[in-house]
Write an enzyme that holds these catalytic residues in place. Structure first.
Site, PDB file in Angstrom:
ATOM      1  N   ARG A  33      -2.584   8.936  -1.830  1.00  0.00           N
ATOM      2  CA  ARG A  33      -1.295   9.006  -1.150  1.00  0.00           C
ATOM      3  C   ARG A  33      -1.267  10.289  -0.332  1.00  0.00           C
ATOM      4  NH1 ARG A  33      -0.775   4.321  -2.037  1.00  0.00           N
ATOM      5  NH2 ARG A  33       0.689   3.310  -3.449  1.00  0.00           N
TER       6      ARG A  33
ATOM      7  N   GLU B 174       4.537   9.172   6.721  1.00  0.00           N
ATOM      8  CA  GLU B 174       4.023   7.993   7.448  1.00  0.00           C
ATOM      9  C   GLU B 174       5.175   7.318   8.176  1.00  0.00           C
ATOM     10  OE1 GLU B 174       1.890   5.702   4.516  1.00  0.00           O
ATOM     11  OE2 GLU B 174       0.424   7.280   4.252  1.00  0.00           O
TER      12      GLU B 174
ATOM     13  N   HIS C 193      -2.843   3.706   6.901  1.00  0.00           N
ATOM     14  CA  HIS C 193      -2.600   3.235   5.521  1.00  0.00           C
ATOM     15  C   HIS C 193      -2.964   1.759   5.361  1.00  0.00           C
ATOM     16  CE1 HIS C 193      -0.032   3.998   1.685  1.00  0.00           C
ATOM     17  NE2 HIS C 193      -1.030   3.144   1.448  1.00  0.00           N
TER      18      HIS C 193
HETATM   19  P1  NAP Z   1      -5.645   3.940 -11.961  1.00  0.00           P
HETATM   20  O1  NAP Z   1      -6.688   2.999 -12.425  1.00  0.00           O
HETATM   21  O2  NAP Z   1      -4.378   4.056 -12.747  1.00  0.00           O
HETATM   22  O3  NAP Z   1      -6.323   5.399 -11.844  1.00  0.00           O
HETATM   23  C1  NAP Z   1      -5.557   6.534 -11.634  1.00  0.00           C
HETATM   24  C2  NAP Z   1      -6.436   7.759 -11.811  1.00  0.00           C
HETATM   25  O4  NAP Z   1      -5.620   8.911 -11.547  1.00  0.00           O
HETATM   26  C3  NAP Z   1      -6.976   7.931 -13.242  1.00  0.00           C
HETATM   27  O5  NAP Z   1      -8.331   8.300 -13.219  1.00  0.00           O
HETATM   28  C4  NAP Z   1      -6.133   9.073 -13.788  1.00  0.00           C
HETATM   29  O6  NAP Z   1      -6.779   9.881 -14.751  1.00  0.00           O
HETATM   30  C5  NAP Z   1      -5.910   9.878 -12.515  1.00  0.00           C
HETATM   31  N1  NAP Z   1      -4.794  10.803 -12.718  1.00  0.00           N
HETATM   32  C6  NAP Z   1      -3.503  10.516 -13.023  1.00  0.00           C
HETATM   33  N2  NAP Z   1      -2.815  11.650 -13.191  1.00  0.00           N
HETATM   34  C7  NAP Z   1      -3.691  12.662 -12.980  1.00  0.00           C
HETATM   35  C8  NAP Z   1      -3.585  14.072 -13.034  1.00  0.00           C
HETATM   36  N3  NAP Z   1      -2.429  14.664 -13.330  1.00  0.00           N
HETATM   37  N4  NAP Z   1      -4.673  14.806 -12.752  1.00  0.00           N
HETATM   38  C9  NAP Z   1      -5.850  14.213 -12.459  1.00  0.00           C
HETATM   39  N5  NAP Z   1      -6.022  12.872 -12.410  1.00  0.00           N
HETATM   40  C10 NAP Z   1      -4.948  12.121 -12.677  1.00  0.00           C
HETATM   41  O7  NAP Z   1      -5.169   3.592 -10.491  1.00  0.00           O
HETATM   42  P2  NAP Z   1      -6.018   2.908  -9.320  1.00  0.00           P
HETATM   43  O8  NAP Z   1      -5.822   1.440  -9.371  1.00  0.00           O
HETATM   44  O9  NAP Z   1      -7.394   3.457  -9.335  1.00  0.00           O
HETATM   45  O10 NAP Z   1      -5.212   3.469  -8.038  1.00  0.00           O
HETATM   46  C11 NAP Z   1      -5.218   4.860  -7.770  1.00  0.00           C
HETATM   47  C12 NAP Z   1      -4.269   5.198  -6.640  1.00  0.00           C
HETATM   48  O11 NAP Z   1      -4.815   4.771  -5.402  1.00  0.00           O
HETATM   49  C13 NAP Z   1      -2.897   4.524  -6.687  1.00  0.00           C
HETATM   50  O12 NAP Z   1      -2.006   5.185  -7.565  1.00  0.00           O
HETATM   51  C14 NAP Z   1      -2.445   4.603  -5.253  1.00  0.00           C
HETATM   52  O13 NAP Z   1      -1.697   5.775  -5.026  1.00  0.00           O
HETATM   53  C15 NAP Z   1      -3.746   4.687  -4.467  1.00  0.00           C
HETATM   54  N6  NAP Z   1      -3.937   3.475  -3.625  1.00  0.00           N
HETATM   55  C16 NAP Z   1      -3.999   3.619  -2.275  1.00  0.00           C
HETATM   56  C17 NAP Z   1      -4.189   2.493  -1.464  1.00  0.00           C
HETATM   57  C18 NAP Z   1      -4.269   2.618   0.023  1.00  0.00           C
HETATM   58  O14 NAP Z   1      -3.928   1.662   0.713  1.00  0.00           O
HETATM   59  N7  NAP Z   1      -4.739   3.723   0.555  1.00  0.00           N
HETATM   60  C19 NAP Z   1      -4.277   1.227  -2.040  1.00  0.00           C
HETATM   61  C20 NAP Z   1      -4.216   1.123  -3.419  1.00  0.00           C
HETATM   62  C21 NAP Z   1      -4.045   2.256  -4.211  1.00  0.00           C
HETATM   63  P3  NAP Z   1      -7.207   9.303 -16.211  1.00  0.00           P
HETATM   64  O15 NAP Z   1      -8.346   8.353 -15.918  1.00  0.00           O
HETATM   65  O16 NAP Z   1      -7.669  10.487 -16.964  1.00  0.00           O
HETATM   66  O17 NAP Z   1      -6.006   8.634 -16.749  1.00  0.00           O
END
Ligand code: NAP
Length: 317
Positions: A235, A264, A282
């Site tokens: 994000r 954005e 995005h």
């Molecule tokens: P996910 O499986 O829930 O993974 C989230 C990751 O963030 C985990 O590794 C978690 O750590 C880490 N995290 C959370 N809080 C943290 C902190 N305080 N310090 C360090 N690491 C932290 O989610 P995902 O499906 O991979 O998606 C991740 C993100 O990608 C979404 O939340 C979204 O914002 C973004 N996204 C962007 C797009 C785009 O169009 N650009 C599309 C989809 C998603 P742990 O493993 O230790 O819990």
């Protein structure tokens, strides 16, 4: 299922909108001018039990408070930074999102951004189109991606998918997350600064929370260094964009590939004229296939709710 009242917060996907319209009583929030939203919500509140929001217009505390009959928030996104989860928890409102189905697309794009920055794909495309190839001759040499150390800020579903792809390019993988994951075989660093100092390409793929806002700050950017490349597919607010612009302007950072921005659709003006950045609007999950799968997941969650069955991808239940 026709009796469920669903509020759609903004236009997000025409297939999803059509299906919601067919199945439920659909309220389109954007059809009411922004100064009249409060009246719109007050008028329709008795009929609204569900909200579908996305990364542009989510579900804030004010909207939740205006809807006393609200029972479920089904987000057309995996990230939940635009949903007031505390308020939902307090009110016992169910929350679902769209995990997994978008993982591959976002991971593909992260690798694409890293290669585009390092190999100057967009600059060289402009070089050909402008006729410079004919008038100036060969394009400048660039820097390889294969073998560069990749630091993952976040190693969840998307982070792991990016890491696996980067591994196939011969890249050593490092990561920082809330918890160390001994089973993955990648090197864990205890802070974002340590990770950046030991990575040539830093990829942001963590969830946006109060803790991770501006996780990429001046110190992290300086640690990544003048040859380093930042890729952000998380994000916009993960990165202190003013600091990023300053570092790029002053030559303290090698380059950046950005799919997301703090405001954005208004990326910082200065970025627009820089050749060492690649800017995307995005579009991490923006393919026909994935948006259809995300829409189907929203619909499946609402159907499960109506039929009183277990939710498909619950976040709060
Ligand atoms: P996910 O499986 O829930 O993974 C989230 C990751 O963030 C985990 O590794 C978690 O750590 C880490 N995290 C959370 N809080 C943290 C902190 N305080 N310090 C360090 N690491 C932290 O989610 P995902 O499906 O991979 O998606 C991740 C993100 O990608 C979404 O939340 C979204 O914002 C973004 N996204 C962007 C797009 C785009 O169009 N650009 C599309 C989809 C998603 P742990 O493993 O230790 O819990």
């Amino acid at each position: 299922m026709g009796t469920l009242g669903v509020l759609l917060t903004c236009p997000m996907d025409s297939y999803l909108e059509e299906e919601l319209d067919k199945r439920y009583k659909l309220f389109r929030l954007w059809e009411s001018p922004s100064e009249k939203r409060v009246d719109f919500l007050r008028t329709h509140a008795p009929g609204i039990r569900a909200i579908v929001g996305n990364v542009n217009v989510g579900v804030d505390a004010e909207t939740i408070s205006a809807l006393p009959k609200l029972e479920i928030v089904s987000s057309f996104s995996v990230g939940l930074d635009k949903v007031d989860l505390d308020k939902c928890r307090e009110r016992g409102i169910l929350v679902t999102n769209t995990p997994d189905v978008l993982t591959e697309d976002v991971a593909d794009l992260a690798i694409g951004l890293a290669i585009a920055v390092l190999r100057k794909i967009c600059v060289s495309d402009r070089f050909v189109r402008s006729g410079a190839w004919k008038s100036k001759g060969s394009f400048e040499l660039t820097t390889k991606f294969s073998g560069k150390s990749v630091g993952m800020l976040g190693l969840g579903r998307i982070g792991m998918a990016i890491a696996k792809r980067a591994e196939a390019f011969g890249c050593p993988i490092n990561y920082f997350a809330r918890s160390e994951k001994p089973s993955v075989g990648y090197k864990f660093y205890p802070t974002a600064v340590d990770l950046a100092a030991n990575s040539q390409v830093l990829v942001v793929a963590c969830a946006l929370t109060e803790e991770t806002k501006h996780i990429v700050n001046r110190e992290v950017i300086n640690a990544l260094g003048l040859q380093g490349v930042l890729v952000n597919i998380g994000r916009g607010s993960h990165v202190d964009e003013a600091e990023l612009v300053a570092a790029l302007t002053e030559g303290r950072l090698g380059g950046a590939g950005l799919d997301v921005f703090e405001r954005e659709p208004f990326p910082s003006e200065e970025l627009l004229s820089m050749d060492n950045v690649v800017l995307l609007p995005h579009v991490g999950s923006g393919t026909w296939e994935t948006r259809r799968d995300m829409a189907d997941l929203v619909l499946a969650n609402l159907e499960a709710f109506v039929l009183n069955k277990p939710l498909v991808t619950p976040v709060l239940w």
